[in-house]
Design an enzyme around this catalytic site. Structure first.
Site, PDB file in Angstrom:
ATOM      1  N   GLU A  37      -3.296  -4.505   1.007  1.00  0.00           N
ATOM      2  CA  GLU A  37      -4.094  -5.525   1.100  1.00  0.00           C
ATOM      3  C   GLU A  37      -3.009  -6.335   0.792  1.00  0.00           C
ATOM      4  O   GLU A  37      -2.056  -7.169   0.399  1.00  0.00           O
ATOM      5  CB  GLU A  37      -4.918  -5.480  -0.219  1.00  0.00           C
ATOM      6  CG  GLU A  37      -5.440  -5.562  -0.592  1.00  0.00           C
ATOM      7  CD  GLU A  37      -6.342  -4.830  -1.405  1.00  0.00           C
ATOM      8  OE1 GLU A  37      -6.854  -6.624  -1.698  1.00  0.00           O
ATOM      9  OE2 GLU A  37      -7.333  -3.926  -2.072  1.00  0.00           O
ATOM     10  N   TYR A  91      -0.838 -10.951  -2.956  1.00  0.00           N
ATOM     11  CA  TYR A  91      -0.984 -12.363  -2.142  1.00  0.00           C
ATOM     12  C   TYR A  91      -1.176 -13.300  -2.120  1.00  0.00           C
ATOM     13  O   TYR A  91      -0.467 -14.845  -1.757  1.00  0.00           O
ATOM     14  CB  TYR A  91      -2.837 -12.163  -2.642  1.00  0.00           C
ATOM     15  CG  TYR A  91      -4.031 -10.910  -2.193  1.00  0.00           C
ATOM     16  CD1 TYR A  91      -4.415 -11.690  -1.480  1.00  0.00           C
ATOM     17  CD2 TYR A  91      -3.559 -10.143  -2.975  1.00  0.00           C
ATOM     18  CE1 TYR A  91      -5.554 -10.507  -0.680  1.00  0.00           C
ATOM     19  CE2 TYR A  91      -4.604  -9.075  -2.863  1.00  0.00           C
ATOM     20  CZ  TYR A  91      -5.457  -9.449  -1.268  1.00  0.00           C
ATOM     21  OH  TYR A  91      -5.915  -8.654  -0.891  1.00  0.00           O
ATOM     22  N   ARG A 129      -8.997   1.114   6.080  1.00  0.00           N
ATOM     23  CA  ARG A 129      -9.180   1.626   4.604  1.00  0.00           C
ATOM     24  C   ARG A 129     -10.526   1.204   4.338  1.00  0.00           C
ATOM     25  O   ARG A 129     -10.972   0.390   4.130  1.00  0.00           O
ATOM     26  CB  ARG A 129      -8.189   0.963   3.897  1.00  0.00           C
ATOM     27  CG  ARG A 129      -7.476   1.438   2.734  1.00  0.00           C
ATOM     28  CD  ARG A 129      -6.714   0.463   1.640  1.00  0.00           C
ATOM     29  NE  ARG A 129      -6.954   0.451   0.296  1.00  0.00           N
ATOM     30  CZ  ARG A 129      -6.629  -0.023  -0.570  1.00  0.00           C
ATOM     31  NH1 ARG A 129      -6.588  -1.770  -0.408  1.00  0.00           N
ATOM     32  NH2 ARG A 129      -6.809   0.812  -1.989  1.00  0.00           N
ATOM     33  N   GLU A 187      -5.060  -0.970  -7.418  1.00  0.00           N
ATOM     34  CA  GLU A 187      -5.356  -1.973  -8.220  1.00  0.00           C
ATOM     35  C   GLU A 187      -5.301  -1.269  -9.639  1.00  0.00           C
ATOM     36  O   GLU A 187      -6.406  -1.975  -9.847  1.00  0.00           O
ATOM     37  CB  GLU A 187      -5.412  -3.658  -7.793  1.00  0.00           C
ATOM     38  CG  GLU A 187      -5.122  -3.436  -6.553  1.00  0.00           C
ATOM     39  CD  GLU A 187      -5.715  -4.768  -6.164  1.00  0.00           C
ATOM     40  OE1 GLU A 187      -5.196  -5.696  -5.582  1.00  0.00           O
ATOM     41  OE2 GLU A 187      -6.330  -5.148  -7.079  1.00  0.00           O
ATOM     42  N   ASN A 246      -0.286  -4.192  -2.733  1.00  0.00           N
ATOM     43  CA  ASN A 246      -1.303  -5.579  -2.288  1.00  0.00           C
ATOM     44  C   ASN A 246      -0.382  -6.962  -3.059  1.00  0.00           C
ATOM     45  O   ASN A 246       0.100  -6.753  -3.738  1.00  0.00           O
ATOM     46  CB  ASN A 246      -2.254  -5.008  -3.256  1.00  0.00           C
ATOM     47  CG  ASN A 246      -2.962  -3.433  -2.448  1.00  0.00           C
ATOM     48  OD1 ASN A 246      -2.652  -3.120  -1.653  1.00  0.00           O
ATOM     49  ND2 ASN A 246      -4.375  -3.686  -3.150  1.00  0.00           N
ATOM     50  N   HIS A 282     -12.397   2.517  -5.605  1.00  0.00           N
ATOM     51  CA  HIS A 282     -11.871   0.758  -6.128  1.00  0.00           C
ATOM     52  C   HIS A 282     -12.897   0.049  -6.633  1.00  0.00           C
ATOM     53  O   HIS A 282     -13.855  -0.646  -6.508  1.00  0.00           O
ATOM     54  CB  HIS A 282     -11.861   0.035  -4.929  1.00  0.00           C
ATOM     55  CG  HIS A 282     -11.410  -0.765  -4.090  1.00  0.00           C
ATOM     56  ND1 HIS A 282     -10.678  -1.221  -3.507  1.00  0.00           N
ATOM     57  CD2 HIS A 282     -12.068  -1.537  -4.644  1.00  0.00           C
ATOM     58  CE1 HIS A 282     -10.643  -2.930  -3.206  1.00  0.00           C
ATOM     59  NE2 HIS A 282     -11.127  -3.565  -3.738  1.00  0.00           N
TER      60      HIS A 282
END
Length: 479
Positions: free
Chosen positions: A384, A309, A86, A179, A307, A134
């Site tokens: 992600e 984290y 990606r 995002e 995504n 992005h």
């Protein structure tokens, strides 16, 4: 690079046949060559060259020099066994003369670079997934209002059609935005990301125009590349109230609205959350939402990218002590959390990454199951997931990043748990392939599974790269 052939294990978490194993990058973070091939400045060129915006005054001018070294990087991907990659397209490379009123001519050198990259990937047996945005908006569009202007969304739809028409014959998946929360709130409310503005009303306007840009781009991709699939990537938050008090629950509701529902609801339901509009009524009347916009935004998508984290912990701020801001998004002149003056993000004890982000894989499972409930029938991908740690190359030329391996192991197990519980997750993209320019943190934070020496551009696969290669080879996580 070689991998160790481990003995077969019956104690393994097997992933579905055909599961996509990939890694992800972003154009400004790795490409460099910011004045080559006809490219014009983006908002991140301007932001990073503004004193005080990026740590140590670092910029993406060279980054990983991927623009010149992409064949070397694809060869690394092939040795790892990646089945998908990606990457994002730099809009200023494609239509460098864009204005608010006109997309301008298409730059053949820009299209040619990404066409060559796609061909190199396909020759290596790696499926390309393209992110159209992005965060590197052409500076000319920011000068005309950026994402506060409806015309930026309109130009984005046209740009998406150009890229899809040029590459859609070879690219099976186009992701419209990455995002949009960061683009809107960090770019226009807190100012810690480009373009560095601090205007709450502008940020909420940007939220809508980014959503609209997604819808317009999705329609463009359908027209120009009818065999390709359309996706959107959101950085959804697993919002955790500090206690079960009504006040903390209210804080969690407001943060969930701003981070999750203001993007999920228009895309999946064709509405904006009434409570978010009420919460922010003193900031804006939402008159930027025009008739027909929500129909455009809510056109069906094929894949929703998630995504994840770190968890998001919140509580009600009683004003009896200094407010804590441990939301993981840096210290800006203003807050990204609009109309949340009495909400705070308390410091958390326990394991953390080099970003100061708490480690809790449970959020991965919870978010994937939430998306499965709210978007029934829509395929899900983890677009992600990864961690920064202070990696060093030892005297033997090895990067022993045990902390990252532990992080990945826990989060891959969480993805498997969600799949077992019924979430239709079909792929996982590790962030990131390479150490790179980490936005306002510059080059001090290393997310890659491949170490990059920024002085020599030498690439060194870390132990985590060997771990990931083994997962891919087995299509399973051994315990």
């Amino acid at each position: 690079m070689t991998t160790t052939q481990a003995a077969p294990s019956t104690d393994a978490l097997q992933f579905p046949a055909g599961f996509l194993w990939g890694s992800a990058t972003a154009s400004y973070q790795i490409e460099g060559a910011v004045t080559e091939g006809g490219r014009t400045p983006s908002i991140w060129d301007t932001f990073s060259h503004t004193p005080g915006r990026v740590e140590r005054g670092e910029t993406g001018d060279v980054a990983d020099d991927h623009y010149h070294r992409f064949r070397e990087d694809v060869a690394i991907m092939a040795r790892l066994g990646l089945t998908s990659y990606r990457f994002s397209v730099s809009w200023p490379r494609i239509t460098p003369q864009v204005t608010a009123d006109d997309l301008g001519p298409v730059n053949p050198e820009g299209i040619g670079f990404y066409s060559d990259l796609v061909d190199e990937l396909l020759a290596a047996g790696i499926s390309p997934s393209i992110t159209l945005y992005h965060w590197d908006l052409p500076q000319a569009l920011e000068n005309a209002g950026g994402w506060t202007s409806r015309r930026t969304a309109e130009r984005f739809g046209e740009y998406a059609e150009v890229v899809a028409a040029a590459l859609g014959d070879r690219v099976p998946l186009f992701i419209t935005l990455n995002e949009p929360w960061c683009s809107a709130y960090l770019g226009y409310a807190s100012g810690v990301h480009a373009p560095g503005r601090t205007d709450d009303a502008a940020a909420l306007t940007a939220v809508h125009h980014l959503n609209l840009a997604h819808g317009l781009a999705a329609a463009s991709i359908r027209r120009a590349a009818p065999t390709s699939r359309v996706a959107l990537t959101l950085n959804l938050a697993w919002v955790r109230p500090e206690t079960d008090s009504p006040e903390d629950a209210e804080a969690a509701r407001r943060v969930d609205g701003l981070q999750n529902r203001v993007f999920l609801d228009p895309v999946l339901q064709g509405t904006y959350p009434a409570d978010v509009q009420a919460d922010t009524a003193a900031v804006t009347d939402w008159s930027f939402v025009q008739p027909g916009d929500l129909e455009v935004i809510s056109a069906p998508i094929d894949v929703l990218g998630v995504n994840y984290y770190s968890p998001t912990h919140v509580r009600h701020w009683t004003r009896e002590r200094p407010k804590e801001h441990a939301d993981g998004h840096g210290e800006g002149k203003a807050s990204p959390w609009i109309a949340c003056d009495d909400v705070e993000f308390p410091f958390q004890h326990g394991r953390k990454t080099d970003m100061g982000w708490s480690i809790d894989p449970r959020g991965m499972t919870e978010l994937l199951l939430r998306v499965a409930r709210e978007a029934p029938g829509c395929e899900i991908m983890v677009t992600e997931n990864g961690a920064a740690f202070p990696d060093v190359v030892d005297a033997n030329g090895r990067v022993i990043d045990t902390d990252r391996i532990d992080y990945l192991r826990g989060h891959l197990a969480a993805v498997h748990e969600a799949i077992t519980a019924g979430a239709p997750v079909t792929g996982y993209y590790l962030w990131s392939l390479l150490d790179n320019f980490e936005w306002a943190w510059g080059y001090g934070k290393r997310f890659g599974i491949v170490h990059v020496d920024y002085n020599t551009q030498v690439r060194t696969p870390k132990d985590s790269a060997l771990f990931y290669a083994d997962v891919i080879r087995r299509n399973a996580l051994t315990r």
